[in-house]
Design a protein around this motif. Structure first.
Motif, PDB file in Angstrom:
ATOM      1  N   GLN A 172       5.596   4.268   2.687  1.00  0.00           N
ATOM      2  CA  GLN A 172       6.075   5.456   3.397  1.00  0.00           C
ATOM      3  C   GLN A 172       7.116   4.839   4.628  1.00  0.00           C
ATOM      4  OE1 GLN A 172       2.458   8.014   2.293  1.00  0.00           O
ATOM      5  NE2 GLN A 172       2.615   7.646   4.398  1.00  0.00           N
TER       6      GLN A 172
ATOM      7  N   THR B 286      -2.324   2.430  -5.530  1.00  0.00           N
ATOM      8  CA  THR B 286      -3.627   2.466  -5.428  1.00  0.00           C
ATOM      9  C   THR B 286      -4.580   3.509  -6.179  1.00  0.00           C
ATOM     10  OG1 THR B 286      -3.357   1.726  -2.836  1.00  0.00           O
ATOM     11  CG2 THR B 286      -5.368   2.246  -3.555  1.00  0.00           C
ATOM     12  N   LYS B 287      -3.770   4.684  -6.311  1.00  0.00           N
ATOM     13  CA  LYS B 287      -4.454   5.693  -6.933  1.00  0.00           C
ATOM     14  C   LYS B 287      -4.366   6.105  -8.652  1.00  0.00           C
ATOM     15  CE  LYS B 287      -5.077   6.668  -2.529  1.00  0.00           C
ATOM     16  NZ  LYS B 287      -6.411   6.280  -1.813  1.00  0.00           N
TER      17      LYS B 287
ATOM     18  N   LEU C 294      -9.238   8.303  -4.490  1.00  0.00           N
ATOM     19  CA  LEU C 294      -8.986   9.328  -5.339  1.00  0.00           C
ATOM     20  C   LEU C 294      -8.313   8.702  -6.472  1.00  0.00           C
ATOM     21  CD1 LEU C 294      -5.870  10.355  -5.113  1.00  0.00           C
ATOM     22  CD2 LEU C 294      -6.401  11.024  -2.994  1.00  0.00           C
TER      23      LEU C 294
ATOM     24  N   GLY D 151      -1.669  -0.700  -3.473  1.00  0.00           N
ATOM     25  CA  GLY D 151      -0.371  -0.965  -3.660  1.00  0.00           C
ATOM     26  C   GLY D 151       0.715   0.343  -3.220  1.00  0.00           C
TER      27      GLY D 151
ATOM     28  N   ASN E 252      -2.452  16.312  -1.354  1.00  0.00           N
ATOM     29  CA  ASN E 252      -3.720  15.733  -1.228  1.00  0.00           C
ATOM     30  C   ASN E 252      -4.245  16.348   0.224  1.00  0.00           C
ATOM     31  OD1 ASN E 252      -6.002  14.562  -0.427  1.00  0.00           O
ATOM     32  ND2 ASN E 252      -4.979  12.471  -0.498  1.00  0.00           N
TER      33      ASN E 252
ATOM     34  N   ASP F 170       6.435  12.189  -2.116  1.00  0.00           N
ATOM     35  CA  ASP F 170       5.157  11.388  -2.041  1.00  0.00           C
ATOM     36  C   ASP F 170       4.465  11.967  -3.600  1.00  0.00           C
ATOM     37  OD1 ASP F 170       2.357  10.239  -2.555  1.00  0.00           O
ATOM     38  OD2 ASP F 170       2.049  10.344  -0.297  1.00  0.00           O
TER      39      ASP F 170
ATOM     40  N   SER G  50       1.469   5.703  -3.600  1.00  0.00           N
ATOM     41  CA  SER G  50       0.302   5.021  -3.419  1.00  0.00           C
ATOM     42  C   SER G  50      -0.198   4.385  -4.955  1.00  0.00           C
ATOM     43  CB  SER G  50      -0.980   5.794  -2.759  1.00  0.00           C
ATOM     44  OG  SER G  50      -2.146   4.900  -2.797  1.00  0.00           O
TER      45      SER G  50
ATOM     46  N   THR H  49       1.986  10.642  -5.384  1.00  0.00           N
ATOM     47  CA  THR H  49       0.837  10.090  -5.632  1.00  0.00           C
ATOM     48  C   THR H  49      -0.148  10.874  -6.616  1.00  0.00           C
ATOM     49  OG1 THR H  49       0.879   8.625  -3.642  1.00  0.00           O
ATOM     50  CG2 THR H  49      -1.338   9.055  -4.585  1.00  0.00           C
ATOM     51  N   SER H  50      -0.288  11.968  -6.038  1.00  0.00           N
ATOM     52  CA  SER H  50      -1.507  12.989  -6.674  1.00  0.00           C
ATOM     53  C   SER H  50      -1.076  13.358  -8.172  1.00  0.00           C
ATOM     54  CB  SER H  50      -2.079  14.110  -5.802  1.00  0.00           C
ATOM     55  OG  SER H  50      -2.082  13.814  -4.457  1.00  0.00           O
TER      56      SER H  50
ATOM     57  N   TYR I  32      -1.760  14.262   3.092  1.00  0.00           N
ATOM     58  CA  TYR I  32      -2.890  13.265   3.190  1.00  0.00           C
ATOM     59  C   TYR I  32      -2.861  12.958   4.746  1.00  0.00           C
ATOM     60  CZ  TYR I  32      -5.081   8.490   3.605  1.00  0.00           C
ATOM     61  OH  TYR I  32      -5.589   7.587   4.055  1.00  0.00           O
TER      62      TYR I  32
ATOM     63  N   GLU J  54       4.669  16.110  -0.002  1.00  0.00           N
ATOM     64  CA  GLU J  54       3.774  15.625  -1.404  1.00  0.00           C
ATOM     65  C   GLU J  54       4.143  16.678  -2.605  1.00  0.00           C
ATOM     66  OE1 GLU J  54      -0.345  14.867  -0.400  1.00  0.00           O
ATOM     67  OE2 GLU J  54       0.314  13.740   1.036  1.00  0.00           O
TER      68      GLU J  54
ATOM     69  N   SER K 278       0.889  -1.302   0.041  1.00  0.00           N
ATOM     70  CA  SER K 278      -0.030   0.266   0.002  1.00  0.00           C
ATOM     71  C   SER K 278       0.899   1.204  -0.107  1.00  0.00           C
ATOM     72  CB  SER K 278      -0.833  -0.053   1.239  1.00  0.00           C
ATOM     73  OG  SER K 278      -0.100   0.317   2.359  1.00  0.00           O
ATOM     74  N   GLY K 279       0.162   2.489  -0.109  1.00  0.00           N
ATOM     75  CA  GLY K 279       0.947   3.625  -0.102  1.00  0.00           C
ATOM     76  C   GLY K 279       1.723   3.935   1.211  1.00  0.00           C
ATOM     77  N   HIS K 280       0.918   3.437   2.314  1.00  0.00           N
ATOM     78  CA  HIS K 280       1.246   3.789   3.543  1.00  0.00           C
ATOM     79  C   HIS K 280       2.558   2.664   3.837  1.00  0.00           C
ATOM     80  CE1 HIS K 280      -1.001   6.874   4.978  1.00  0.00           C
ATOM     81  NE2 HIS K 280      -1.552   6.275   6.162  1.00  0.00           N
TER      82      HIS K 280
HETATM   83  C1  LIG Z   1      -1.119  11.303  -1.123  1.00  0.00           C
HETATM   84  C2  LIG Z   1      -1.277   9.779  -0.413  1.00  0.00           C
HETATM   85  N1  LIG Z   1      -0.155   9.259  -0.002  1.00  0.00           N
HETATM   86  C3  LIG Z   1      -0.369   8.033   0.636  1.00  0.00           C
HETATM   87  C4  LIG Z   1      -1.714   7.444   0.762  1.00  0.00           C
HETATM   88  C5  LIG Z   1      -1.895   5.987   1.179  1.00  0.00           C
HETATM   89  O1  LIG Z   1      -2.102   5.014   0.175  1.00  0.00           O
HETATM   90  P1  LIG Z   1      -2.642   3.983   0.619  1.00  0.00           P
HETATM   91  O2  LIG Z   1      -4.093   3.964   0.938  1.00  0.00           O
HETATM   92  O3  LIG Z   1      -2.358   2.963  -0.578  1.00  0.00           O
HETATM   93  O4  LIG Z   1      -2.016   3.247   1.685  1.00  0.00           O
HETATM   94  C6  LIG Z   1      -2.840   8.102   0.199  1.00  0.00           C
HETATM   95  C7  LIG Z   1      -4.331   7.632   0.501  1.00  0.00           C
HETATM   96  O5  LIG Z   1      -5.123   8.275   0.235  1.00  0.00           O
HETATM   97  C8  LIG Z   1      -2.583   9.461  -0.474  1.00  0.00           C
HETATM   98  O6  LIG Z   1      -3.484  10.201  -1.052  1.00  0.00           O
END
Ligand SMILES: Cc1ncc(COP(=O)(O)O)c(C=O)c1O
Length: 426
Positions: free
Chosen positions: A88, A205-206, A368, A216, A156, A181, A203, A183-184, A109, A152, A83-85
């Protein structure tokens, strides 16, 4: 030959399957891999030869995704995880130790703020949160125990763009790595390594997966940080007892962080990405540029409409000229500021709750980066564990709604927002 982004998002890391010729990357649904003989097994376990042992560490489908994301980010290597977490924690793990701290942006986030302000304390780590527009404060927050700076790229949920060039100049001077990060933004909109980032976390996942199917994460290493320049990073520069005294940086050079992430991080923390998840994410990445361009186009259209609506107090989207961060787009994320932003309702908290209950095309979810448009009232959900001060600093005040603009027809999205605003605000 240097291929363009649109080519790399389809081909990087992948080749026809050597056993079958399969054109699409197979899902290698196998836990373990047969050793050629005992010497081969010993060489793999000693890190003298690279290969597959056991899928907690490495898996051929996940390996394709790792190479694909590393290539798109312009990094040397990448490690995928669950996961994204997880990404980290995996990024911080080789750097931190009890008593060490990370200097982090206040604009993150909400889950990351909770992870950093609460959970990492159980490892003896801590975080210092700073306004990353106050460069003097960022520099002042870094002390002898700081082992990373974290932000980030496009934050987010607030539509904030970090001045990565200015922040990396500070972390460089202090001799600590900058973790971004991304992700966004995704590597289509922003490439943090080109702005001095040491590590990029995602993440997946997004937007990288893009269809809301799997969780992931990924850590990309720029390969540029000198882990041996000081005594601050012994996990990478000093002998590793679990591998007969091997020194990761000396042995693997620019791939030290990546090898450590697999050989120590995944081996012992076990936050592994499964091959099914890697498959879905690989499918998503093939269309990343097309989706991100449409996310940006739709976000600009919808945000511009909302900004003119009398029921709306303000819109925070860097893609609007009214944004204080609009002038950072050309330098930091030249293809646009993403598809995520917030807006505030003049009628306040109760109207926001009614609004999220009234939308029809938008889905009320804690996610998201989907093809679908999504909405959430952060103060009553993702950010509810935060104090009012932390909510405000993170751009998630009680009167604020967050939207993740999808790739549907923008006229339909505006019509849906209009009818929901009518129900919520009269
Ligand atoms: C910017 C950002 N980083 C990290 C995460 C964590 O990702 P995950 O939900 O895949 O653990 C999120 C989740 O919303 C996020 O928006």
């Amino acid at each position: 030959m240097a291929y363009g982004f649109d080519t790399l998002q389809i081909h990087a890391g992948a080749r026809p399957d050597p056993a079958t010729g399969a054109r699409q990357t197979p899902i290698y649904q196998s836990t373990a891999y047969v050793f050629r003989d005992a010497d081969h097994a010993a060489a793999l376990f000693n890190l003298q030869e690279v290969g597959y042992i056991y899928s907690r560490l490495t898996n051929p489908t996940v390996a394709v995704l790792q190479e694909r994301i590393a290539t798109l980010e312009g990094g040397q290597g990448a490690v995928c995880c669950s996961s994204g977490h997880a990404a980290q924690i995996m990024a911080l793990f080789p750097l931190m130790a009890p008593g060490r701290n990370v200097v982090a942006s206040t604009r993150l986030y909400g889950g990351t703020i909770t992870q950093f302000s609460q959970t990492i304390k159980r490892f003896g780590w801590s975080a210092k949160f700073v306004d990353f527009d106050d460069l003097d404060a960022v520099a002042a927050a870094i002390d002898d125990d700081t082992r990373a700076v974290f932000c980030e790229s496009v934050a987010n949920p607030g539509g904030y763009i970090t001045d990565l060039d200015a922040i990396s100049a500070i972390s460089d001077k202090a001799g600590v790595p900058l973790i971004v990060d991304n992700t966004s933004a995704t590597p289509y909109l922003c490439r943090p390594i080109e702005h001095g980032a040491t590590l990029v976390v995602h993440s997946t996942t997004k937007y990288l997966t893009g269809n809301g199917t799997v969780t992931g994460g990924c850590i990309v290493d720029s390969g540029k940080f000198d882990w041996s320049a000081s005594d601050k990073f012994p996990s990478l520069s000093q002998p590793e007892p679990a591998y007969h005294g091997l020194k990761f940086h000396e042995t693997f050079g620019p791939l030290a962080f990546t090898f450590h992430g697999i050989a120590i991080g995944l081996r012992d923390l076990g936050m592994t990405m499964n091959p099914q998840a890697a498959h879905y994410t690989l499918m998503g990445i093939e269309t990343l540029s097309l989706r991100m361009a449409r996310h940006v186009e739709n976000a600009v259209t919808v945000a511009s409409w909302l900004e003119k609506d009398p029921r709306v107090a303000y819109v925070t989207y860097a893609g609007l000229e009214s944004s204080a961060y609009h002038d950072r787009i050309a330098r930091i994320c030249p293809r646009g500021a993403g598809g995520l932003f917030t807006f505030a309702l003049k009628a306040g908290y109760e109207a926001c709750v009614k609004f999220v209950d009234s939308v029809e095309i938008f889905s009320h979810v804690a996610n998201l980066g989907d093809t679908r448009s999504l909405v959430i009232h952060s103060a009553s959900t993702t950010h509810r564990q935060l104090s009012p001060e932390q909510q405000k600093a993170a751009g998630a005040a009680p009167e604020v709604v967050r939207v993740s603009i999808g790739i549907e027809d923008p006229a339909d999205l505006i019509a849906d927002l209009d009818q929901a605003l009518t129900k919520a605000c009269g």
